[in-house]
Write an enzyme that holds these catalytic residues in place. Structure first.
Site, short mmCIF file in Angstrom:
data_model
loop_
_atom_site.label_atom_id
_atom_site.label_comp_id
_atom_site.label_asym_id
_atom_site.label_seq_id
_atom_site.Cartn_x
_atom_site.Cartn_y
_atom_site.Cartn_z
N LYS A 11 0.85 -1.21 0.00
CA LYS A 11 0.00 0.00 0.00
C LYS A 11 0.87 1.24 0.00
O LYS A 11 2.05 1.20 0.38
CB LYS A 11 -0.93 0.02 1.22
CG LYS A 11 -0.25 0.09 2.60
CD LYS A 11 0.10 1.48 3.11
CE LYS A 11 0.83 1.43 4.45
NZ LYS A 11 1.67 2.55 4.77
N ASP A 137 -2.24 -2.21 10.46
CA ASP A 137 -2.47 -2.14 9.01
C ASP A 137 -3.04 -3.43 8.43
O ASP A 137 -3.43 -3.46 7.26
CB ASP A 137 -1.15 -1.85 8.28
CG ASP A 137 -0.77 -0.38 8.32
OD1 ASP A 137 -1.63 0.45 8.65
OD2 ASP A 137 0.40 -0.06 8.01
P1 ATP Z 1 4.44 -0.35 7.71
O1 ATP Z 1 4.20 0.43 6.47
O2 ATP Z 1 3.23 -1.16 8.16
O3 ATP Z 1 5.08 0.42 8.81
P2 ATP Z 1 6.89 -1.35 6.71
O4 ATP Z 1 6.75 -1.50 5.23
O5 ATP Z 1 7.54 -0.10 7.17
O6 ATP Z 1 5.46 -1.51 7.35
P3 ATP Z 1 7.68 -4.09 6.95
O7 ATP Z 1 8.44 -4.31 5.68
O8 ATP Z 1 6.30 -4.61 7.00
O9 ATP Z 1 7.71 -2.52 7.31
O10 ATP Z 1 8.50 -4.73 8.17
C1 ATP Z 1 9.22 -4.03 9.13
C2 ATP Z 1 10.03 -5.00 9.98
O11 ATP Z 1 9.26 -6.16 10.34
C3 ATP Z 1 11.23 -5.53 9.25
O12 ATP Z 1 12.38 -4.89 9.73
C4 ATP Z 1 11.28 -7.02 9.48
O13 ATP Z 1 12.37 -7.46 10.24
C5 ATP Z 1 10.01 -7.37 10.25
N1 ATP Z 1 9.17 -8.36 9.53
C6 ATP Z 1 8.49 -9.35 10.09
N2 ATP Z 1 7.80 -10.06 9.19
C7 ATP Z 1 8.04 -9.50 7.99
C8 ATP Z 1 7.61 -9.79 6.66
N3 ATP Z 1 6.79 -10.82 6.40
N4 ATP Z 1 8.02 -8.98 5.69
C9 ATP Z 1 8.83 -7.92 5.96
N5 ATP Z 1 9.30 -7.63 7.18
C10 ATP Z 1 8.90 -8.39 8.20
#
Ligand code: ATP
Length: 303
Positions: A11, A137
């Site tokens: 998203k 989310d």
């Molecule tokens: P948001 O936009 O909801 O804040 P994000 O895109 O910033 O999410 P993600 O990529 O979802 O962040 O993940 C953040 C942290 O969560 C990573 O540093 C990772 O170690 C941990 N993590 C746990 N499960 C997952 C997964 N399936 N995919 C990615 N990261 C994951």
């Protein structure tokens, strides 16, 4: 059915406002969320040996309770008292720790997929109630499309699809934790709040310029202080013809919206050959508001 593969879409936030902080540290938000056609793939297979096993193509991601996929599978199995095991393969393409809800979307796809695999017939609402226990989310990642998100992110109002356009995604090679960004957000009279109500109206009128002129994210200045590349990427996108550009979520991913395919493709190639090339994607909005429609389902013989 013993095996299922689902697309877990990323998203962006067309607008992100924080309107308050709760005593427990959570924040009250108002955000306009948009699913985009950039996705991970989650394959789930029933096994007779109990337990959860998972693997992923990214060696640095955990494959235990700390992975949101594993956490979602555990929550699902525990809640529904499922004895059989599950083997999950996660193929990541969505940039990690990027503000694109990649992990949340993987968790959403896991809940949705296991509900199919084990014939448990939970409604979308029930899956969303489970999902919010994993992350704020996750309910949106089950709903998908265009939506207004309020509360801590769990109160969702589906909207008409945002106006169609081309969406260029560029993630600079910096990881920013969501927790850090929210903790360093200072909400005071200098905070530049996005015009969410105006954007809601623009979406209702399918007015792309009305949307792009109101792109705004209160978290952007916080992340920008850590990652000045964000300003540079935004400017370059605008110079290359984007009609609007913004940081998504807590960042550091930047998106640029284009109404012209040629300009979007030219900008994509320009970034692709540059220093952020590996994490540059050209995509569109995903606006099939029916959750995980059948066209998303792929049935594989084996992994
Ligand atoms: P948001 O936009 O909801 O804040 P994000 O895109 O910033 O999410 P993600 O990529 O979802 O962040 O993940 C953040 C942290 O969560 C990573 O540093 C990772 O170690 C941990 N993590 C746990 N499960 C997952 C997964 N399936 N995919 C990615 N990261 C994951």
């Amino acid at each position: 059915m013993d095996i299922i593969t689902l697309k877990a879409y990323a998203k962006i936030n067309l607008a992100l406002d924080v309107i308050g902080r709760r005593p427990n540290g959570y924040h009250d938000v108002r955000m306009i969320m948009q699913t985009i056609q950039l996705y991970d793939k989650v394959t789930m297979k029933r096994t007779s040996t109990p337990g959860i096993m998972m693997k992923t193509n990214l060696h640095y991601l955990p494959t235990n309770e700390n992975n949101l996929v594993y956490a979602a599978a555990k929550l699902f199995k525990d809640t529904l008292h499922i004895e059989d095991g599950v083997y999950i393969n996660l193929e990541k393409k969505i940039p990690v720790a990027a503000g694109m809800a990649g992990g949340s979307s993987d968790a959403a796809a896991t809940l949705f997929g296991l509900n199919e695999l084990f014939d448990t017939n939970l409604s979308l609402e029930q899956l969303m109630e489970l999902g919010v226990q994993i992350g704020a989310d996750v309910p949106f990642c089950l709903l998908r499309g265009t939506a207004l998100s309020e509360g801590i992110g769990e109160i969702l109002t589906p909207l008409a699809p945002a106006p169609s356009c081309y969406c260029l995604i560029v993630k600079p090679p910096v990881s920013v934790s969501t927790k850090f960004v929210y903790e360093n957000l200072v909400l005071d009279e200098t905070t530049n709040h996005p015009d969410i109500d105006g954007m809601l109206e623009a979406i209702a009128f399918n007015d792309l310029k009305g949307v792009t002129s109101r792109l705004g994210n209160v978290l952007e200045p916080v992340t920008l202080a850590e990652c000045p590349e964000i300003a540079q990427i935004k400017q370059e996108m605008l110079d290359l013809g984007a009609i609007g550009s913004l940081m998504s979520g807590s960042g550091p991913t930047v998106f640029g919206l284009f109404d012209n395919q040629k300009k979007a493709e030219k900008a994509f190639y320009q970034f692709k050959i540059g220093e952020y090339g590996k994490q540059t994607f050209l995509t569109r909005f995903f606006n099939n508001n029916t959750a995980h429609s059948h066209q998303d389902l792929e049935f594989d013989e084996e992994f």
